[in-house]
Motif scaffolding. Structure first.
Motif, PDB file in Angstrom:
ATOM      1  N   VAL A  15       0.855  -1.188   0.000  1.00 54.92           N
ATOM      2  CA  VAL A  15       0.000   0.000   0.000  1.00 54.92           C
ATOM      3  C   VAL A  15       0.895   1.243   0.000  1.00 54.92           C
ATOM      4  O   VAL A  15       1.726   1.409   0.907  1.00 54.92           O
ATOM      5  CB  VAL A  15      -0.928   0.054   1.228  1.00 54.92           C
ATOM      6  CG1 VAL A  15      -1.847   1.276   1.159  1.00 54.92           C
ATOM      7  CG2 VAL A  15      -1.755  -1.224   1.340  1.00 54.92           C
ATOM      8  N   THR A  16       0.719   2.120  -0.983  1.00 57.30           N
ATOM      9  CA  THR A  16       1.468   3.376  -0.997  1.00 57.30           C
ATOM     10  C   THR A  16       0.651   4.484  -0.334  1.00 57.30           C
ATOM     11  O   THR A  16      -0.574   4.392  -0.218  1.00 57.30           O
ATOM     12  CB  THR A  16       1.842   3.800  -2.418  1.00 57.30           C
ATOM     13  OG1 THR A  16       0.651   4.039  -3.187  1.00 57.30           O
ATOM     14  CG2 THR A  16       2.678   2.735  -3.102  1.00 57.30           C
ATOM     15  N   GLY A  17       1.353   5.513   0.109  1.00 63.82           N
ATOM     16  CA  GLY A  17       0.672   6.604   0.807  1.00 63.82           C
ATOM     17  C   GLY A  17      -0.008   6.108   2.065  1.00 63.82           C
ATOM     18  O   GLY A  17      -1.100   6.554   2.420  1.00 63.82           O
ATOM     19  N   ALA A  18       0.666   5.199   2.777  1.00 62.97           N
ATOM     20  CA  ALA A  18       0.047   4.522   3.922  1.00 62.97           C
ATOM     21  C   ALA A  18       0.239   5.262   5.232  1.00 62.97           C
ATOM     22  O   ALA A  18      -0.128   4.739   6.287  1.00 62.97           O
ATOM     23  CB  ALA A  18       0.592   3.099   4.039  1.00 62.97           C
ATOM     24  N   GLY A  19       0.790   6.470   5.188  1.00 67.12           N
ATOM     25  CA  GLY A  19       1.031   7.208   6.407  1.00 67.12           C
ATOM     26  C   GLY A  19      -0.199   7.840   7.028  1.00 67.12           C
ATOM     27  O   GLY A  19      -0.129   8.398   8.127  1.00 67.12           O
ATOM     28  N   GLY A  20      -1.326   7.765   6.361  1.00 67.39           N
ATOM     29  CA  GLY A  20      -2.551   8.347   6.903  1.00 67.39           C
ATOM     30  C   GLY A  20      -3.656   8.277   5.882  1.00 67.39           C
ATOM     31  O   GLY A  20      -3.475   7.756   4.773  1.00 67.39           O
ATOM     32  N   GLY A  21      -4.809   8.819   6.220  1.00 68.16           N
ATOM     33  CA  GLY A  21      -5.923   8.896   5.287  1.00 68.16           C
ATOM     34  C   GLY A  21      -6.343   7.535   4.756  1.00 68.16           C
ATOM     35  O   GLY A  21      -6.384   6.540   5.482  1.00 68.16           O
ATOM     36  N   ILE A  22      -6.642   7.488   3.461  1.00 68.53           N
ATOM     37  CA  ILE A  22      -7.135   6.260   2.835  1.00 68.53           C
ATOM     38  C   ILE A  22      -6.090   5.156   2.896  1.00 68.53           C
ATOM     39  O   ILE A  22      -6.400   3.996   3.184  1.00 68.53           O
ATOM     40  CB  ILE A  22      -7.549   6.541   1.382  1.00 68.53           C
ATOM     41  CG1 ILE A  22      -8.771   7.475   1.350  1.00 68.53           C
ATOM     42  CG2 ILE A  22      -7.861   5.237   0.648  1.00 68.53           C
ATOM     43  CD1 ILE A  22      -9.101   8.000  -0.033  1.00 68.53           C
ATOM     44  N   GLY A  23      -4.824   5.493   2.644  1.00 67.75           N
ATOM     45  CA  GLY A  23      -3.778   4.473   2.667  1.00 67.75           C
ATOM     46  C   GLY A  23      -3.605   3.861   4.039  1.00 67.75           C
ATOM     47  O   GLY A  23      -3.453   2.638   4.176  1.00 67.75           O
ATOM     48  N   GLY A  24      -3.632   4.690   5.067  1.00 68.79           N
ATOM     49  CA  GLY A  24      -3.502   4.171   6.418  1.00 68.79           C
ATOM     50  C   GLY A  24      -4.666   3.279   6.805  1.00 68.79           C
ATOM     51  O   GLY A  24      -4.483   2.223   7.428  1.00 68.79           O
ATOM     52  N   ALA A  25      -5.873   3.698   6.435  1.00 66.81           N
ATOM     53  CA  ALA A  25      -7.056   2.893   6.736  1.00 66.81           C
ATOM     54  C   ALA A  25      -7.024   1.570   5.974  1.00 66.81           C
ATOM     55  O   ALA A  25      -7.382   0.522   6.518  1.00 66.81           O
ATOM     56  CB  ALA A  25      -8.322   3.668   6.386  1.00 66.81           C
ATOM     57  N   THR A  26      -6.587   1.606   4.715  1.00 66.90           N
ATOM     58  CA  THR A  26      -6.500   0.384   3.919  1.00 66.90           C
ATOM     59  C   THR A  26      -5.512  -0.595   4.527  1.00 66.90           C
ATOM     60  O   THR A  26      -5.787  -1.800   4.645  1.00 66.90           O
ATOM     61  CB  THR A  26      -6.089   0.728   2.479  1.00 66.90           C
ATOM     62  OG1 THR A  26      -7.081   1.576   1.885  1.00 66.90           O
ATOM     63  CG2 THR A  26      -5.926  -0.525   1.637  1.00 66.90           C
ATOM     64  N   ALA A  27      -4.351  -0.093   4.925  1.00 62.03           N
ATOM     65  CA  ALA A  27      -3.332  -0.961   5.523  1.00 62.03           C
ATOM     66  C   ALA A  27      -3.860  -1.614   6.800  1.00 62.03           C
ATOM     67  O   ALA A  27      -3.676  -2.823   7.021  1.00 62.03           O
ATOM     68  CB  ALA A  27      -2.071  -0.157   5.812  1.00 62.03           C
ATOM     69  N   ARG A  28      -4.513  -0.832   7.641  1.00 62.77           N
ATOM     70  CA  ARG A  28      -5.018  -1.373   8.898  1.00 62.77           C
ATOM     71  C   ARG A  28      -6.113  -2.419   8.650  1.00 62.77           C
ATOM     72  O   ARG A  28      -6.127  -3.483   9.295  1.00 62.77           O
ATOM     73  CB  ARG A  28      -5.547  -0.237   9.769  1.00 62.77           C
ATOM     74  CG  ARG A  28      -6.037  -0.675  11.138  1.00 62.77           C
ATOM     75  CD  ARG A  28      -6.333   0.509  12.032  1.00 62.77           C
ATOM     76  NE  ARG A  28      -5.111   1.220  12.380  1.00 62.77           N
ATOM     77  CZ  ARG A  28      -4.280   0.841  13.345  1.00 62.77           C
ATOM     78  NH1 ARG A  28      -4.540  -0.251  14.068  1.00 62.77           N
ATOM     79  NH2 ARG A  28      -3.201   1.544  13.607  1.00 62.77           N
ATOM     80  N   LEU A  29      -7.011  -2.144   7.729  1.00 65.28           N
ATOM     81  CA  LEU A  29      -8.073  -3.102   7.432  1.00 65.28           C
ATOM     82  C   LEU A  29      -7.505  -4.389   6.826  1.00 65.28           C
ATOM     83  O   LEU A  29      -8.014  -5.487   7.088  1.00 65.28           O
ATOM     84  CB  LEU A  29      -9.096  -2.470   6.492  1.00 65.28           C
ATOM     85  CG  LEU A  29      -9.996  -1.408   7.122  1.00 65.28           C
ATOM     86  CD1 LEU A  29     -10.755  -0.649   6.043  1.00 65.28           C
ATOM     87  CD2 LEU A  29     -10.973  -2.026   8.113  1.00 65.28           C
ATOM     88  N   ALA A  30      -6.469  -4.256   6.021  1.00 69.13           N
ATOM     89  CA  ALA A  30      -5.824  -5.446   5.452  1.00 69.13           C
ATOM     90  C   ALA A  30      -5.202  -6.297   6.552  1.00 69.13           C
ATOM     91  O   ALA A  30      -5.304  -7.527   6.538  1.00 69.13           O
ATOM     92  CB  ALA A  30      -4.767  -5.029   4.432  1.00 69.13           C
ATOM     93  N   LEU A  31      -4.571  -5.647   7.514  1.00 69.63           N
ATOM     94  CA  LEU A  31      -3.990  -6.371   8.641  1.00 69.63           C
ATOM     95  C   LEU A  31      -5.074  -7.074   9.453  1.00 69.63           C
ATOM     96  O   LEU A  31      -4.916  -8.229   9.868  1.00 69.63           O
ATOM     97  CB  LEU A  31      -3.194  -5.411   9.517  1.00 69.63           C
ATOM     98  CG  LEU A  31      -1.870  -4.920   8.924  1.00 69.63           C
ATOM     99  CD1 LEU A  31      -1.379  -3.674   9.652  1.00 69.63           C
ATOM    100  CD2 LEU A  31      -0.820  -6.025   8.994  1.00 69.63           C
ATOM    101  N   GLU A  32      -6.175  -6.382   9.670  1.00 65.47           N
ATOM    102  CA  GLU A  32      -7.280  -6.987  10.417  1.00 65.47           C
ATOM    103  C   GLU A  32      -7.889  -8.174   9.672  1.00 65.47           C
ATOM    104  O   GLU A  32      -8.456  -9.079  10.292  1.00 65.47           O
ATOM    105  CB  GLU A  32      -8.339  -5.931  10.712  1.00 65.47           C
ATOM    106  CG  GLU A  32      -7.870  -4.871  11.710  1.00 65.47           C
ATOM    107  CD  GLU A  32      -8.856  -3.742  11.896  1.00 65.47           C
ATOM    108  OE1 GLU A  32      -9.906  -3.751  11.210  1.00 65.47           O
ATOM    109  OE2 GLU A  32      -8.586  -2.846  12.722  1.00 65.47           O
TER     110      GLU A  32
END
Length: 247
Positions: A15-32
């Protein structure tokens, strides 16, 4: 009867741009959802907390500027080094400046084109090389914008052009690559409650923090749903709007 789905357990997602916003939410949901995630951002310190929370066995960090081809290569190589493979990439990093055609300076114009379009190209090329090398197909998800479909607001011509090119890139890649089992999906949201969307007066007197605009997790959830679809299914383009907007 439940709808069929594809498990993301132990799959590897970049996931690029994962430091916040949509990218951060995507990364966290993928981990979950059980995935292992490579989080990329221009600033490594923006994504280190996620790694500290989930551990190095679940999260790898790759810093870099997506405008550079080497960053796309490093993101994919980092995934292979940390987790042995890549199953999906999410080209989320993006930037926009709100204003009329003559209100945006040349540096800002080049930044929008390079981040939004070249950043997607470099990541996608690196991903396709890896998908072909390991076999079994893969997923490319592009976070676009309704602006690229000419149904956004005004005073965003250059941004709309960069996003339009990004959307055309994604749909063309899907036609090119789908016979190899490589799916490309473009998710094109309208206004989302992020600092990016709130900047530059894009919503006039409206404040995305006071809705009913979409939240980053809404878009991240769409990414996870897309990746969880059975491989026989393809969602080429998904536009997303909030109740606060008209088009």
């Amino acid at each position: 009867m439940s709808a069929p789905s594809r498990s993301l357990q132990d799959t590897v997602i970049v996931v690029t741009g994962a430091g916040g916003g949509i990218g951060g939410a995507t990364a966290r949901l993928a981990l979950e959802a059980g995935a292992k995630v490579v989080v990329g951002d221009l600033r490594e310190d923006a994504v280190r907390p996620l790694q500290a929370e989930w551990g190095t066995d679940r999260v790898a960090v790759v810093g870099g500027d997506v405008r550079e081809e080497a960053t796309g290569d490093a993101l994919v190589a980092g995934a292979v080094e940390a987790f042995g493979r890549v199953d999906s990439v999410v080209a989320n990093a993006g930037i926009g400046f709100y204003g009329g055609l003559l209100d945006v300076g040349p540096d800002e114009i080049e930044l929008m084109i390079d981040v939004n379009l070249k950043g997607t190209i470099w990541l996608s090329r690196a991903a396709v090389r890896q998908f072909r090398a390991q076999g079994g197909g893969g997923d490319i998800v592009v976070i676009g914008s309704v602006a690229g479909l000419l149904i956004g607001g005004g005073k965003e011509a250059v941004y709309a052009a960069s996003k339009g090119a990004q959307i055309n890139l994604g749909t063309a890649m899907d036609r090119e690559l789908r016979e190899e089992g490589i799916r490309t999906t473009v998710i094109a949201p309208a206004g989302v409650n992020t600092p990016f969307a709130a900047a530059d007066g894009r919503f006039g007197s409206g404040d995305p923090a006071h809705g009913p605009f979409m939240e980053p997790a809404d878009i991240g959830g769409a990414v996870i749903y897309t990746l969880s679809q059975p491989r026989r299914m393809r969602t080429e383009l998904w536009t997303m709007w909030s109740l606060a907007e008209k088009h």
